[in-house]
Design a protein around this motif. Structure first.
Motif, PDB file in Angstrom:
ATOM      1  N   LEU A 420     -66.535 -29.255 110.674  1.00 26.28           N
ATOM      2  CA  LEU A 420     -67.812 -29.902 110.765  1.00 26.28           C
ATOM      3  C   LEU A 420     -68.859 -28.857 110.178  1.00 26.28           C
ATOM      4  O   LEU A 420     -69.292 -28.113 110.935  1.00 26.28           O
ATOM      5  N   VAL A 421     -69.185 -29.167 108.764  1.00 19.50           N
ATOM      6  CA  VAL A 421     -70.253 -28.354 108.237  1.00 19.50           C
ATOM      7  C   VAL A 421     -71.306 -29.016 107.518  1.00 19.50           C
ATOM      8  O   VAL A 421     -71.182 -30.337 107.208  1.00 19.50           O
ATOM      9  N   PHE A 422     -72.546 -28.248 107.521  1.00 26.05           N
ATOM     10  CA  PHE A 422     -73.579 -29.125 106.719  1.00 26.05           C
ATOM     11  C   PHE A 422     -74.048 -27.889 106.081  1.00 26.05           C
ATOM     12  O   PHE A 422     -74.940 -26.918 106.480  1.00 26.05           O
ATOM     13  N   GLY A 423     -73.792 -27.943 104.948  1.00 27.63           N
ATOM     14  CA  GLY A 423     -74.061 -26.770 103.971  1.00 27.63           C
ATOM     15  C   GLY A 423     -72.975 -26.299 103.189  1.00 27.63           C
ATOM     16  O   GLY A 423     -71.624 -26.092 103.817  1.00 27.63           O
ATOM     17  N   GLU A 424     -72.912 -26.156 101.870  1.00 23.82           N
ATOM     18  CA  GLU A 424     -71.353 -25.801 101.145  1.00 23.82           C
ATOM     19  C   GLU A 424     -70.616 -24.681 101.712  1.00 23.82           C
ATOM     20  O   GLU A 424     -69.467 -24.326 101.855  1.00 23.82           O
ATOM     21  N   LYS A 425     -71.662 -23.590 102.146  1.00 25.22           N
ATOM     22  CA  LYS A 425     -70.888 -22.347 102.641  1.00 25.22           C
ATOM     23  C   LYS A 425     -71.207 -22.058 104.254  1.00 25.22           C
ATOM     24  O   LYS A 425     -71.082 -20.918 104.713  1.00 25.22           O
TER      25      LYS A 425
END
Length: 571
Positions: A420-425
């Motif tokens: 669960l991520v918001f931002g490519e890296k």
């Protein structure tokens, strides 16, 4: 008897035990400086076990550590005092296995040789000592070396094995993923390789060949032998009792009563003065530390951003100490004593900045102990002058970054995760997955940029070009002797030489005594309980408690490191 009564008795016992311990520490704090010195005595030094740079700053820390380790500062200061103290007739070193490296061993030799210039004798007593090369190296500075008649002396050379853990990590399903600059930056090799790379082997062989050559040359000279003769003895390896004496490695084989007879002068045996007791004798009482002031700042441990904690050199803490010394008009010079393998590049740079600022106001002399490499060199390179022992491990101008990926291990254990991520890296440093090729490229670019900053600042501080520093950089570690030839340090010597240079640069006469303002400051028992002002932490305030938490968080989040290898010494 009821169960509650038993519980009450147990509680009362531990309460009284704690109260007695507290009372003991308070008594030590109030009256601990009083020393009953004999008119004629000899200083007994238990030279064994762990060797720290400076003792714990308070009695509470000593209690928590369970034993007071030998501190180089105390040994250096006690021998300086004993040299001019008419009550001390001789020094008796009881040598056991030392837990330090060769630079500290050479610092001990220098302190012993300096004491001997007073005309007083130094005796080294060894009972049983297999695998004793570094300790024997120290003993060769003494007037006489004494071995127990049945004692076993082992001088069998230096070396051993360097472990590599990649095979074990592969079986566990753990991957060590690191980028480094450059081929000699081997701090992570223990996790990423199954053996030496060509550069790693070249570096290690160069280091230990030089250390061994120095050991042989200095010990052979001290014992009146040629280097070839001494190497032949090393190849034999082990000597017991009279055989060690016949070989010229020791001077006497004596029992304890015979050692005491050797100390006797004019038919009288001088009284024993315990090392810890003599540490409490004020230098000013024997004519030392009576002049102008020089700050002596100890920078010891792995470097991190934030405040210092046990075994952690906090960039903010040491920077504040240097800033305080810079702004204090009564401090004429600063000696920065470094024993650090590096750590956080940012934490190192925080200290570097304060050294650079202080240098513009007053002399800053660096004294290197066992290790002052990578970040440990970063904090040194802006100084007015750098002094290293010939055996110091320094340089290691390089950077690395990375992580451990444990997705394989988790799969074997049946543990799964959902991303669960918001931002490519956003999850680039997540241990649940490996780096992508693009992420490795980005990471390499980041550490190359940091490396260029390292090169530029080293070039500025050392008066070299960027390419000259790069040629001796690439992460390579050098001995102090090698580093001097490469212009990474200025002089070879110890704390005494560094203090002499500080006086010279500050315009203080060489024969004039100076008062040392030592950091970290010693603290009373109550300061140790209620605050950490000596290292910059005040647990009474919310802000102080938050600083401790911040340091812990930063230790977990630091991703770019300027640090030396974990296994730089063969075991």
């Amino acid at each position: 008897m009821r169960k509650s009564a038993y519980v009450g008795m147990i509680f009362l016992f531990f309460f009284l035990l704690a109260a007695a311990g507290t009372f003991f520490l308070v008594v030590m704090d109030i009256g601990g400086t009083a020393v009953d010195m004999p008119v004629r005595g000899y200083l007994e030094v238990p030279l064994s076990g762990p060797v720290s740079e400076v003792a714990a700053p308070d009695s509470l820390s000593s209690l928590l550590l369970r034993a007071r380790p030998l501190a180089m500062h105390d040994l250096w200061m006690n021998l300086r005092k004993a040299k001019v103290d008419g009550r001390i007739q001789a020094v008796l070193l009881r040598l056991g296995l030392l837990q330090c490296d060769w630079a500290k061993a050479n610092e001990m030799r220098e302190a012993i040789l300096d004491f001997r210039r007073s005309g007083k004798k130094v005796y080294a007593v060894i009972e049983e000592a297999p695998d004793f090369d570094m300790e024997y190296f120290v003993a060769t500075a003494c007037d006489r070396i004494i071995l127990h008649p049945l004692g076993w002396l082992g001088i069998n050379g230096i070396g051993g094995d360097v472990p590599f853990l990649k095979g074990a990590l592969d079986k566990l399903g753990v991957r060590a993923e690191f980028e480094h600059v450059e081929e000699y930056k081997t701090a992570a090799n223990v996790f990423t390789e199954k053996g030496f790379t060509p550069a790693h082997r070249e570096e290690m062989e160069s280091l230990y060949a030089d250390l061994f050559a120095q050991y042989v040359a200095m010990a052979a000279k001290a014992r009146g032998k040629s280097e070839g003769e001494f190497r032949a003895l090393i190849d034999r390896g082990f000597f017991q009792g009279e055989k060690a004496k016949t070989a010229g490695l020791v001077d006497d084989c004596l029992y304890e009563d015979e050692v005491q007879a050797l100390l006797r002068q004019d038919g009288r045996t001088p009284a024993r003065v315990r090392f810890d007791d003599y540490t409490k004798v004020r230098p000013s009482s024997v004519g030392l530390e009576t002049g102008r002031q020089v700050a002596l700042i100890y920078a010891v441990g792995t470097i991190m951003t934030g405040e210092s904690l046990p075994q952690v050199l906090g960039g903010s803490t040491v920077a504040r100490w240097i800033r305080t010394a810079r702004n204090d008009g009564s401090v004429k010079a600063i000696v920065l004593r470094i024993d650090s393998p590096g750590g956080s590049s940012v934490g190192s740079d925080v200290i570097w900045r304060e050294v650079a600022l202080a240098r513009k106001v007053k002399p800053v002399i660096v004294s290197m102990s066992d290790v002052a490499g990578s970040g440990g060199y970063w904090i040194a390179m802006a100084a007015t002058r750098i002094v290293a022992q010939p055996q110091t491990l320094t340089g290691s101008i390089g950077v690395l970054a990375g992580k451990f990926s444990i997705d394989g291990l988790l799969g074997k254990l049946g543990i799964t995760s959902e991303k669960l991520v918001f931002g490519e890296k956003a999850d680039i440093f997540s241990p649940f997955r490996p780096f992508t090729p693009d992420e490795r490229k980005v990471l390499k670019e980041e550490i190359l940029w940091t490396y260029e900053q390292f090169l530029a600042k080293a070039a500025e501080g050392r008066g070299l070009t960027r390419d000259e520093v790069d040629a001796v950089g690439k992460g390579r570690i050098w001995t102090g002797r090698q580093a001097k030839d490469l212009k990474l340090v200025d002089e070879l010597g110890g704390l005494t030489m560094a203090l002499g240079l500080a006086k010279k640069e500050a315009g203080i006469d060489a024969d004039e005594e100076v008062r040392l303002d030592v950091w970290p400051k010693k603290r009373s028992f109550w300061q140790a309980i209620f605050s950490r002002t000596g290292i910059g932490l005040d647990i009474k305030s919310a802000a102080g408690r938050e600083k401790i938490l911040d340091t812990g968080r930063l230790m977990n989040r630091t991703n770019i490191w300027a640090i030396m290898p974990f296994w730089v010494k063969p075991q």
